[in-house]
Design a protein around this motif. Structure first.
Motif, PDB file in Angstrom:
ATOM      1  N   UNK A  76       0.861  -1.186   0.000  1.00 53.96           N
ATOM      2  CA  UNK A  76       0.000   0.000   0.000  1.00 53.96           C
ATOM      3  C   UNK A  76       0.894   1.232   0.000  1.00 53.96           C
ATOM      4  N   UNK A  77       0.576   2.205  -0.840  1.00 52.92           N
ATOM      5  CA  UNK A  77       1.343   3.457  -0.889  1.00 52.92           C
ATOM      6  C   UNK A  77       0.394   4.604  -0.576  1.00 52.92           C
ATOM      7  N   UNK A  78       0.672   5.323   0.513  1.00 53.85           N
ATOM      8  CA  UNK A  78      -0.176   6.435   0.928  1.00 53.85           C
ATOM      9  C   UNK A  78       0.491   7.773   0.596  1.00 53.85           C
ATOM     10  N   UNK A  79      -0.312   8.717   0.146  1.00 52.32           N
ATOM     11  CA  UNK A  79       0.127  10.096  -0.076  1.00 52.32           C
ATOM     12  C   UNK A  79      -1.005  11.024   0.334  1.00 52.32           C
ATOM     13  N   UNK A  86      -0.990   9.986  14.561  1.00 55.18           N
ATOM     14  CA  UNK A  86      -2.278   9.306  14.722  1.00 55.18           C
ATOM     15  C   UNK A  86      -2.905   8.998  13.366  1.00 55.18           C
ATOM     16  N   UNK A  87      -2.861   9.993  12.443  1.00 57.06           N
ATOM     17  CA  UNK A  87      -3.441   9.776  11.106  1.00 57.06           C
ATOM     18  C   UNK A  87      -2.624   8.749  10.336  1.00 57.06           C
ATOM     19  N   UNK A  88      -1.291   8.822  10.437  1.00 58.96           N
ATOM     20  CA  UNK A  88      -0.457   7.834   9.748  1.00 58.96           C
ATOM     21  C   UNK A  88      -0.724   6.427  10.266  1.00 58.96           C
ATOM     22  N   UNK A  89      -0.881   6.285  11.592  1.00 60.38           N
ATOM     23  CA  UNK A  89      -1.138   4.968  12.159  1.00 60.38           C
ATOM     24  C   UNK A  89      -2.488   4.418  11.718  1.00 60.38           C
ATOM     25  N   UNK A  90      -3.479   5.305  11.586  1.00 59.96           N
ATOM     26  CA  UNK A  90      -4.779   4.850  11.078  1.00 59.96           C
ATOM     27  C   UNK A  90      -4.631   4.272   9.678  1.00 59.96           C
ATOM     28  N   UNK A  91      -3.832   4.944   8.848  1.00 61.74           N
ATOM     29  CA  UNK A  91      -3.619   4.457   7.488  1.00 61.74           C
ATOM     30  C   UNK A  91      -2.863   3.124   7.501  1.00 61.74           C
ATOM     31  N   UNK A  92      -1.813   3.042   8.318  1.00 67.12           N
ATOM     32  CA  UNK A  92      -1.050   1.800   8.423  1.00 67.12           C
ATOM     33  C   UNK A  92      -1.948   0.637   8.806  1.00 67.12           C
ATOM     34  N   UNK A  93      -2.900   0.901   9.657  1.00 70.43           N
ATOM     35  CA  UNK A  93      -3.777  -0.165  10.157  1.00 70.43           C
ATOM     36  C   UNK A  93      -4.746  -0.684   9.105  1.00 70.43           C
ATOM     37  N   UNK A  94      -4.725  -0.123   7.894  1.00 72.86           N
ATOM     38  CA  UNK A  94      -5.505  -0.744   6.816  1.00 72.86           C
ATOM     39  C   UNK A  94      -4.909  -2.116   6.493  1.00 72.86           C
ATOM     40  N   UNK A  95      -3.594  -2.246   6.653  1.00 73.63           N
ATOM     41  CA  UNK A  95      -2.929  -3.537   6.404  1.00 73.63           C
ATOM     42  C   UNK A  95      -2.757  -4.309   7.695  1.00 73.63           C
ATOM     43  N   UNK A  96      -2.393  -3.611   8.765  1.00 75.86           N
ATOM     44  CA  UNK A  96      -2.156  -4.272  10.039  1.00 75.86           C
ATOM     45  C   UNK A  96      -3.457  -4.258  10.843  1.00 75.86           C
ATOM     46  N   UNK A  97      -4.237  -5.333  10.746  1.00 77.33           N
ATOM     47  CA  UNK A  97      -5.535  -5.392  11.395  1.00 77.33           C
ATOM     48  C   UNK A  97      -5.737  -6.784  11.979  1.00 77.33           C
ATOM     49  N   UNK A  98      -6.819  -6.916  12.725  1.00 76.57           N
ATOM     50  CA  UNK A  98      -7.186  -8.235  13.228  1.00 76.57           C
ATOM     51  C   UNK A  98      -7.372  -9.165  12.034  1.00 76.57           C
TER      52      UNK A  98
END
Length: 871
Positions: free
Chosen positions: A711-714, A792-804
């Motif tokens: 995933x690439x976020x910008x 906080x916003x970056x971690x929310x985005x990261x958690x699209x991949x890192x989830x339960x």
């Protein structure tokens, strides 16, 4: 870009990227369906090595399936662990080969078994084969039996053909002599059934004289007693019988192929000096049968006797005097030299010819001769596989994980032995810190030793400097790069480690003239093309030990493998022409045997994957890495101009106008760090004009080589498409894009596409549109291309991949441009100083607009030395 028709995913699933090849279309349903179809149908002419390999594995399954008596449940035990390990070794270069293991093959076998069971339960096995594997539908229920007839020394073997006539009352298949089939199928109504039953026998008889005679005389319908020569002729025809669809029941000693005299060559019984690629090792010759050594008299008797089955020490032995004599002559000629080089010995142990010549028949050579390590060499090879566990150096400012300690000790052992070592750990497992720990151990244990040389891509100089300062501050570094200044023509080499780049190596003469203790390559795939200037310069380095670091699977392309090993262990894989001839010999015939090549290189490659159970339990669930990028000349020029422009305008503004001006320039600096075209609107987005784009290409090239997803976020919608275009070139196919303009109803559709095992390999998202509410656990990498400056916003985005539900270790790559506003704010966030607290509470933009002009200038001004050091 080289591609495979079939590739193995990190999860052990076979994926087909070319469904237009007719036999491969069923892979769209499942890999089990695809394998059965691949093995059961005629292949297209364009089939590559990957499809041939998986076809042969499917053939193994179908052959075992057809040995199940009619009417019994589909239970097909997988091959033994040793057999599956051999299948792994013989895998050709293909995408995902590094994920192959006996466990993956066993699980794949079980999936084929389950898929087959579900589809043949109602129609029966014959109809199943007719539909899904027509090439195997001709397989009959006739079995040819050969057994020892121990009660008759004159006719010591017995033969009989049987057929499965049905089930007994107990539910067991009844095997009856084939002669009874003539009575069971008597009459016109049963003639088609009899013809179907006998058709495999007639097919085999067309190519096998013995069976043709049995059919012509009618003896195939009766039990027979045979002489040894008749039994041997029958055994020689087994491949033809099975090819025609007949089953065979044979003595166990024949199936094991151990009952034949073999030349046993023992290498390295005693130590003869130091170890190294050119060291000389001794060898000893014996002739053995089933592990038992033969006397000279027994050998002479076998060579003077007849070919075929011979009774030796109360057991039947297969003898081919010509092949045995050839094997003896070959090894006795080598014995006259008194020994072989370490490289030749390693080739022989791997099952390859000592000289790598193509004309050697590799398979036949292994059947009548084999090599084994002697006591000293076996101990040495065991140490390579399991080095002595030594404590990390006390000067290392870090606690190594257990697998990193293993890596440190392996590097240390190889370096001291003078053997080249390739540390090929998966991305994020800490190759850098393992090398730094090894350098610290060298400094402590070998004071006064020559300096080591490290060659890296220009973009990684800053990373090595930071990692060394953090984990190994006692190492004395010298950076041989124009960004560091100093006299590069005649440097003072009193450092422990000299770092330079592949590009500078070509410009400087002294690195290839200097005697180094170690020569270390990072991102060693940079020399995969052996004809380039930088590859030639690297191979010209003089060093006591050579180390290569790479995250790209090096065994997946034969040319890359040779180029790397020509640096690591020159001569092990021969010259380029020798290696080409050797690999052609491997690839000849219907079956490709890559095991000798893999056995030859495996001792010098240490690869650990995040998917390994022994590794994943030792990793954090989420690993965050700061990726420092430089500024390319167009970026640096534009950045400096913008700083000066902001300074001029700040002198003329204050109050609310100043806040607006600061916010405008903050955005401009971010855009410049991404790509100059984002600010100028030029629209070309040439990756060469942006260090971030180039680093993204390098990073994703490694991700692509491992078959992983990213995933690439910008934060900028306008750059999502240019990023997707750039990545499409790296991955060789299109990915997905999601931003604020994406229709809501289409978002779930994009997510479902990405989550599929064979779905797109990358997903570019704007952080606002894709930062929440999406489940994208198919990705094992997350890239923050530009920073939001709000963790906080970056971690929310990261958690699209890192989830339960995520079972992988997720690597998070945060891009930061060195020497710019981005690095300074990143440092503040990392150090959690007062300004960082302000940023966290109110957002970076608000905090920065309230700074004084002097504070702003200090924050945004360009540290050109740092920016250029990462070029």
């Amino acid at each position: 870009m080289e591609t495979s028709l079939l590739e193995l995913s990190p999860h052990g699933i076979i994926i087909c990227r070319n469904p237009e090849h007719k036999p491969l279309a069923p892979f769209a349903e499942s890999d089990a369906a695809g394998l059965v179809a691949l093995a059961g149908n005629k292949l297209d002419s364009g089939t590559d090595a990957s499809a041939l390999y998986w076809r042969d594995f499917g053939n193994l399954f179908l052959k075992a399936l057809c040995h199940i008596p009619e009417g019994e449940a589909v239970e097909v035990p997988p091959p033994s662990a040793a057999e599956l390990a051999e299948w792994v070794l013989n895998a050709p270069p293909m995408k995902g080969a590094e994920y192959l293991s006996p466990e993956v093959l066993s699980y794949l076998w079980k999936r084929m078994e389950q898929w087959t069971r579900e589809r043949q339960s109602e129609s029966g096995l014959p109809d199943f084969l007719e539909k899904h594997a027509p090439l195997w539908s001709r397989v009959g229920r006739v079995t040819l039996h050969l057994a020892e007839n121990k009660g008759d020394p004159e006719f010591p073997f017995a033969f009989m053909a049987t057929y499965s006539s049905g089930l007994s009352k107990a539910g067991r298949v009844q095997q009856l002599p084939l002669g009874k089939a003539l009575k069971e199928y008597a009459g016109a109504n049963n003639k088609p059934a009899l013809l179907k039953l006998l058709s495999p026998i007639h097919a085999a008889a067309k190519t096998n004289p013995l069976l043709a005679d049995l059919v012509e005389t009618g003896d195939v319908f009766h039990p027979l007693v045979w002489l040894p020569e008749e039994a041997y002729e029958f055994l020689q025809g087994i491949p033809a019988y099975e090819e025609a669809g007949l089953l065979a029941r044979l003595p166990n000693w024949w199936k094991k192929k151990t009952r034949r005299p073999q030349v046993a060559v023992t290498l390295g019984e005693k130590k003869k000096g130091g170890l190294g690629i050119n060291a000389l090792i001794d060898f000893r010759l014996e002739v053995v049968v089933d592990g038992q050594r033969l006397t000279r008299a027994e050998i002479d008797e076998l060579l003077a006797g007849e070919d075929g089955l011979v009774l030796l020490r109360g057991q039947w032995v297969e003898v081919d005097r010509e092949k045995l004599q050839q094997a003896l002559a070959h090894w006795e000629a080598l014995e006259q030299h008194g020994g072989v080089s370490f490289a030749e010995g390693m080739r022989l142990l791997a099952g390859a010819p000592a000289n790598l010549k193509a004309e050697e028949e590799l398979e036949e050579h292994r059947e009548w001769a084999f090599t084994q390590p002697g006591e000293w060499l076996a101990e040495t090879l065991d140490q390579l596989r399991d080095p002595e566990r030594l404590a990390p150096p006390e000067t290392l400012n870090a606690k190594l994980r257990p697998y990193q300690v293993d890596g440190l000790n392996w590097l240390w052992l190889c370096a001291n032995a003078g053997l080249g070592a390739c540390l090929a750990d998966d991305m994020g497992l800490g190759k850098t810190i393992q090398v730094l720990a090894a350098l610290l151990r060298k400094k402590a244990d070998c004071p006064g030793s020559k300096p080591a040389l490290l060659v890296v891509p220009a973009s990684l100089i800053g990373n090595w400097k930071r990692e060394a300062a953090k984990f190994a501050p006692s190492l004395n570094l010298f950076i041989a790069h124009r960004s560091e200044g100093g006299d590069l023509d005649k440097p003072e080499l009193s450092a422990d480690l000299v770092i330079t780049t592949y590009g500078m190596l070509n410009r400087l003469g002294w690195p290839t003239e200097t005697e180094w203790s170690w020569a270390i390559l990072d991102e060693a795939q940079a020399i995969k093309n052996h004809s380039t200037r930088q590859s030639r310069a690297v191979r010209a380095l003089k060093a006591e030990a050579r180390i290569a670091l790479t995250g790209t699977p090096i065994e997946n392309r034969l040319g890359d493998l040779w180029a790397l090993f020509d640096f690591l262990n020159p001569g092990l894989l021969g010259s380029a022409s020798q290696f080409t001839a050797f690999t052609k010999a491997i690839q000849s015939g219907n079956h490709e045997h890559y095991a000798p090549l893999r056995r030859l290189v495996n001792p010098y490659i240490l690869r650990r994957l995040k998917t390994d159970k022994s590794i994943i339990s030792d990793l954090p669930e989420k690993t965050e890495m700061t990726v420092f990028c430089g500024l390319n000349p167009p970026q640096a020029k534009l950045y400096k101009q913008s700083v000066q422009s902001m300074l001029n305008e700040l002198k003329e503004t204050d109050g609310i106008q100043k806040k607006g001006l600061v916010l405008t320039y903050l955005m401009r600096f971010k855009q410049i760090c991404n790509h100059p075209d984002q600010l100028t609107g030029a629209g070309e987005y040439d990756p060469r004009h942006s260090a971030k784009f180039q680093r993204l290409e390098e990073l994703c090239s490694e991700i692509e080589s491992r078959g992983e997803k990213v995933l690439v976020f910008t934060q900028f919608k306008e750059i999502t498409e240019p990023l997707a275009d750039c990545l499409a070139g790296v991955f060789g196919r299109q990915g997905l894009v999601l931003h604020g303009g994406t229709l809501v109803k289409k978002r779930q559709e994009l997510v479902e596409q990405f989550q599929r095992e064979d779905g797109p390999p990358f997903f570019v998202l704007s952080i606002k549109a894709g930062g929440t509410g999406l489940n994208l656990t198919a990705a094992s990498h997350v890239v923050h291309f530009d920073r939001w400056w709000n963790p906080a916003i970056e971690n929310q985005a990261t958690d699209r991949a890192f989830r339960i539900g995520q079972k992988k270790n997720v690597l998070v790559h945060k891009f930061v441009t060195s020497g710019t506003l981005e690095e300074k704010i990143d440092r503040l966030l990392a150090e959690k100083q007062h300004t960082a607290d302000q940023i966290l509470e109110g957002g970076a933009e608000k905090a920065l607009t309230e700074m004084s002009n002097e504070e702003l200038l200090a924050l945004v001004s360009l540290d050109l030395g740092k920016a250029e050091s990462d070029l």
